[in-house]
Scaffold this motif. Structure first.
Motif, PDB file in Angstrom:
ATOM      1  N   GLU A 125     -78.670  29.517  83.864  1.00  0.00           N
ATOM      2  CA  GLU A 125     -77.750  30.138  84.824  1.00  0.00           C
ATOM      3  C   GLU A 125     -78.228  31.528  85.208  1.00  0.00           C
ATOM      4  O   GLU A 125     -78.177  31.923  86.374  1.00  0.00           O
ATOM      5  N   GLU A 180     -79.178  32.882  88.797  1.00  0.00           N
ATOM      6  CA  GLU A 180     -78.541  34.082  89.354  1.00  0.00           C
ATOM      7  C   GLU A 180     -79.600  35.056  89.857  1.00  0.00           C
ATOM      8  O   GLU A 180     -79.470  35.644  90.934  1.00  0.00           O
ATOM      9  N   ARG A 188     -78.960  41.635  84.378  1.00  0.00           N
ATOM     10  CA  ARG A 188     -77.809  40.739  84.244  1.00  0.00           C
ATOM     11  C   ARG A 188     -77.647  40.244  82.814  1.00  0.00           C
ATOM     12  O   ARG A 188     -76.536  40.058  82.346  1.00  0.00           O
ATOM     13  N   THR A 215     -73.108  42.776  79.330  1.00  0.00           N
ATOM     14  CA  THR A 215     -72.405  41.743  78.582  1.00  0.00           C
ATOM     15  C   THR A 215     -71.254  41.135  79.370  1.00  0.00           C
ATOM     16  O   THR A 215     -70.960  39.965  79.216  1.00  0.00           O
ATOM     17  N   VAL A 216     -70.624  41.937  80.208  1.00  0.00           N
ATOM     18  CA  VAL A 216     -69.519  41.379  80.986  1.00  0.00           C
ATOM     19  C   VAL A 216     -70.050  40.349  81.971  1.00  0.00           C
ATOM     20  O   VAL A 216     -69.550  39.229  82.069  1.00  0.00           O
ATOM     21  N   ARG A 217     -71.095  40.739  82.698  1.00  0.00           N
ATOM     22  CA  ARG A 217     -71.685  39.778  83.636  1.00  0.00           C
ATOM     23  C   ARG A 217     -72.123  38.533  82.893  1.00  0.00           C
ATOM     24  O   ARG A 217     -71.927  37.419  83.329  1.00  0.00           O
ATOM     25  N   ARG A 248     -71.099  37.306  80.080  1.00  0.00           N
ATOM     26  CA  ARG A 248     -70.008  36.466  79.594  1.00  0.00           C
ATOM     27  C   ARG A 248     -69.385  35.655  80.720  1.00  0.00           C
ATOM     28  O   ARG A 248     -68.996  34.514  80.530  1.00  0.00           O
ATOM     29  N   ILE A 249     -69.271  36.264  81.884  1.00  0.00           N
ATOM     30  CA  ILE A 249     -68.708  35.513  83.004  1.00  0.00           C
ATOM     31  C   ILE A 249     -69.685  34.411  83.411  1.00  0.00           C
ATOM     32  O   ILE A 249     -69.289  33.272  83.662  1.00  0.00           O
ATOM     33  N   VAL A 250     -70.961  34.764  83.464  1.00  0.00           N
ATOM     34  CA  VAL A 250     -71.965  33.743  83.778  1.00  0.00           C
ATOM     35  C   VAL A 250     -71.916  32.635  82.729  1.00  0.00           C
ATOM     36  O   VAL A 250     -71.990  31.450  83.032  1.00  0.00           O
ATOM     37  N   GLU A 251     -71.731  33.057  81.475  1.00  0.00           N
ATOM     38  CA  GLU A 251     -71.675  32.084  80.385  1.00  0.00           C
ATOM     39  C   GLU A 251     -70.488  31.142  80.569  1.00  0.00           C
ATOM     40  O   GLU A 251     -70.617  29.922  80.465  1.00  0.00           O
ATOM     41  N   ALA A 252     -69.330  31.723  80.852  1.00  0.00           N
ATOM     42  CA  ALA A 252     -68.143  30.883  81.050  1.00  0.00           C
ATOM     43  C   ALA A 252     -68.343  29.956  82.246  1.00  0.00           C
ATOM     44  O   ALA A 252     -67.983  28.780  82.206  1.00  0.00           O
ATOM     45  N   GLY A 253     -68.944  30.502  83.308  1.00  0.00           N
ATOM     46  CA  GLY A 253     -69.224  29.671  84.478  1.00  0.00           C
ATOM     47  C   GLY A 253     -70.191  28.561  84.147  1.00  0.00           C
ATOM     48  O   GLY A 253     -70.039  27.417  84.594  1.00  0.00           O
ATOM     49  N   LEU A 274     -70.543  27.124  81.316  1.00  0.00           N
ATOM     50  CA  LEU A 274     -69.847  26.108  80.526  1.00  0.00           C
ATOM     51  C   LEU A 274     -69.063  25.177  81.426  1.00  0.00           C
ATOM     52  O   LEU A 274     -69.056  23.964  81.245  1.00  0.00           O
ATOM     53  N   VAL A 275     -68.387  25.764  82.405  1.00  0.00           N
ATOM     54  CA  VAL A 275     -67.595  24.942  83.320  1.00  0.00           C
ATOM     55  C   VAL A 275     -68.506  24.036  84.127  1.00  0.00           C
ATOM     56  O   VAL A 275     -68.256  22.841  84.291  1.00  0.00           O
ATOM     57  N   ARG A 276     -69.594  24.606  84.612  1.00  0.00           N
ATOM     58  CA  ARG A 276     -70.508  23.785  85.425  1.00  0.00           C
ATOM     59  C   ARG A 276     -71.125  22.669  84.592  1.00  0.00           C
ATOM     60  O   ARG A 276     -71.287  21.559  85.051  1.00  0.00           O
TER      61      ARG A 276
END
Lengths: 177, 347
Positions: free
Chosen positions: A47, A51, A80, A84-86, A88-93, A95-97
């Motif tokens: 991911e 990105e 990126r 860590t915030v970016r 983590r959001i990328v990480e969560a995204g 996971l969803v994908r």
């Protein structure tokens, strides 16, 4: 046909300048390796690579004329992966994908030794872990690392030396336990 | 092998692993789409940063976003009153103090422009998805708190968060950075706690830690015990009332693993279900008598006590006849009739 075809620059590409498609095809996998070294998550690494390439695509008209577009995309990825915030959001995204898109494939699983050692690398100070990842995973010279991170060669050397010293201490401590 | 060699070897392994990753499709994330999504929830937080440093977390207040035309966008909530980051610390303190052993949650919204519908059951250290969503620690309450701590210490464009007043868990999170967005609403939260059982051998019929947590979440069971009074796992013996929405209230369903004492959580075909229906509520299904009493003297000689108990009632089974089960209460015996698999399924 790869869907990367659809992401080529909207304007005519100068024959002397590489197309985004070729650039992305060439850089995607090395970027995954670098991303994994920095973030340690096999799902997130592809991911982050995407990105970084996407960000490159949006500025391709400029980036493609740089001496080293590959250094630019690595800098984007490193930034990126470091935020860590970016991340983590990328990480969560990711996971969803992964749960909805079977074509997003995580990296295959490295050995326990690799996971352990690079986990130790990731616990180093930010610049040190970046330099280690670029030096070992990307096999960049100190000059190339300095150019990628926009720091001096001496500074890159210092970070690498300190990182090795810290890692050696940790490994010795681990071996004694 | 020295450090340099170890780093080189492991880096080679990383390169090889990355090299095996197929080049994915990128066209689902066209820049225009992402830029549009990036606008969602973007609130000018620069002032917040300037004034409060870390004070980026604040409660939601209702008002219209200046970014979004009211006629075409749903109402957005924007912070008009900046609360200090203590909100996060207070919320986390409430959450820690509650010491919730487990919980169910459902979240929906968007993560990085992708629709998310997450349904998780957190049971101690175990995280289980109940709807095929990711079962990752990052999506648990603790994972969300980790994210928020980093948000509070970072350069995100905006963050709007609200917390549950009682337990402190986040109920709404909207975070926008220059490269990623997250907008999640936690809609259902339900505390989950395993029942206390006896100290038991791992995997034994009384090892309640081995029960499937989601069964406990969804089902209302009457719990059987062994002869020592230790509660038995519901995936070994489960008894439950018929659902009211099918008009089956008052009907008892008893499912036992076969052989008796074994779990049927992985394969319900290894279990037998028996039915007790004294009011004949299943008359529409068939005309079997499921409300018959007999005297203990009428028990067939092949019937044996399983050793399982429910308020003094003994469970007897007949190895020669799997079509019936007996609940023996003194001299009175209820005869439960085995049901064909799935025939009585109430949707």
């Amino acid at each position: 046909m790869s869907s990367l075809d659809g992401l080529d620059s909207p304007t005519d590409v100068d024959a002397s300048v590489e197309s985004f498609e070729r650039f992305a095809q060439r850089e995607f996998r090395p970027l995954i390796g670098l991303a994994y070294a920095l973030c340690g998550d096999r799902s997130v690494a592809p991911e982050l690579a995407q990105e970084a390439l996407l960000a490159t695509f949006t500025k391709w008209e400029t980036v493609r004329h740089l001496d080293k577009p590959e250094a630019w995309v690595r800098r984007v990825l490193i930034n990126r992966a470091t935020s860590t915030v970016r991340r983590r959001i990328v990480e969560a995204g990711a996971l969803v994908r992964l749960s909805s898109r079977p074509d997003v494939v995580p990296m295959s699983e490295p050995s326990a030794e690799t996971e352990w050692l690079w986990s130790a690398v990731r616990s180093l100070p930010r610049r040190q872990r970046q330099v280690v990842a670029l030096h070992y995973v990307e096999r960049l010279t100190l000059d190339e690392i300095a150019a990628t991170l926009e720091i001096s060669k001496a500074s890159a050397n210092t970070h690498l030396r300190r990182a090795r010293a810290t890692l050696s201490r940790r490994i010795n401590k681990e071996d004694q336990q | 092998m020295n450090l340099d060699e170890r780093l080189r070897d492991t880096a080679e392994e990383i390169r090889a692993a990355a090299g095996n990753t197929p080049v994915p499709s990128l066209d689902h994330r066209a820049p225009a789409h992402r830029h549009h999504a990036r606008r969602v929830g973007v609130i000018a937080a620069a002032g917040v940063l300037a004034v409060g440093g870390l004070a980026m977390l604040f409660n939601e207040r209702s008002s219209s976003s200046p970014d979004r035309p009211a006629a075409t966008q749903p109402a957005e909530t924007v912070t008009t009153s900046i609360q200090p980051v203590d909100d996060l610390a207070d919320a986390q303190a409430r959450w820690d103090q509650a010491a919730v052993p487990g919980y169910y949650l459902r979240m929906d919204g968007e993560i990085d422009s992708i629709g998310a519908d997450v349904e998780l059951l957190v049971d101690g250290d175990s995280v289980k998805s109940l709807n095929g969503s990711p079962d990752h620690e990052a999506l648990t309450v603790n994972g969300l708190f980790d994210l928020l701590e980093e948000v509070a210490d970072s350069d995100v464009d905006s963050a709007v968060v609200s917390f549950d007043e009682s337990l402190g868990y986040p109920t709404r999170i909207r975070v926008a950075t220059d490269s990623a967005d997250l907008d999640l609403t936690l809609r259902d939260f339900e505390r989950f706690e395993r029942p206390q059982g006896c100290r038991s051998e791992r995997g034994s019929p009384t090892d309640l830690d081995a029960e499937p947590a989601e069964w406990l979440l969804y089902g209302q069971y009457t719990r059987w015990s062994d002869t020592a009074g230790c509660p038995v796992r519901v995936d070994v013996i489960s008894q439950y009332d018929g659902p009211e929405h099918c008009g089956w209230q008052g009907v008892d369903f008893l499912t036992v693993g076969r052989p008796i004492g074994t779990s049927f959580k992985d394969d319900e075909n290894t279990a037998d279900t028996y039915v007790w229906d004294p009011d004949d509520r299943l008359a529409d299904v068939d005309d079997i008598d499921r409300g018959r009493h007999i005297d203990i003297t009428e028990l067939p000689p092949t019937a044996t006590d399983t050793g399982y108990r429910l308020d003094g009632v003994e469970l007897w089974l007949d190895n020669d006849n799997r079509d019936v089960a007996y609940q023996v209460d003194g001299s009175d015996v209820k005869v439960l009739v085995r049901d064909a698999p799935r025939r009585l399924l109430c949707e």
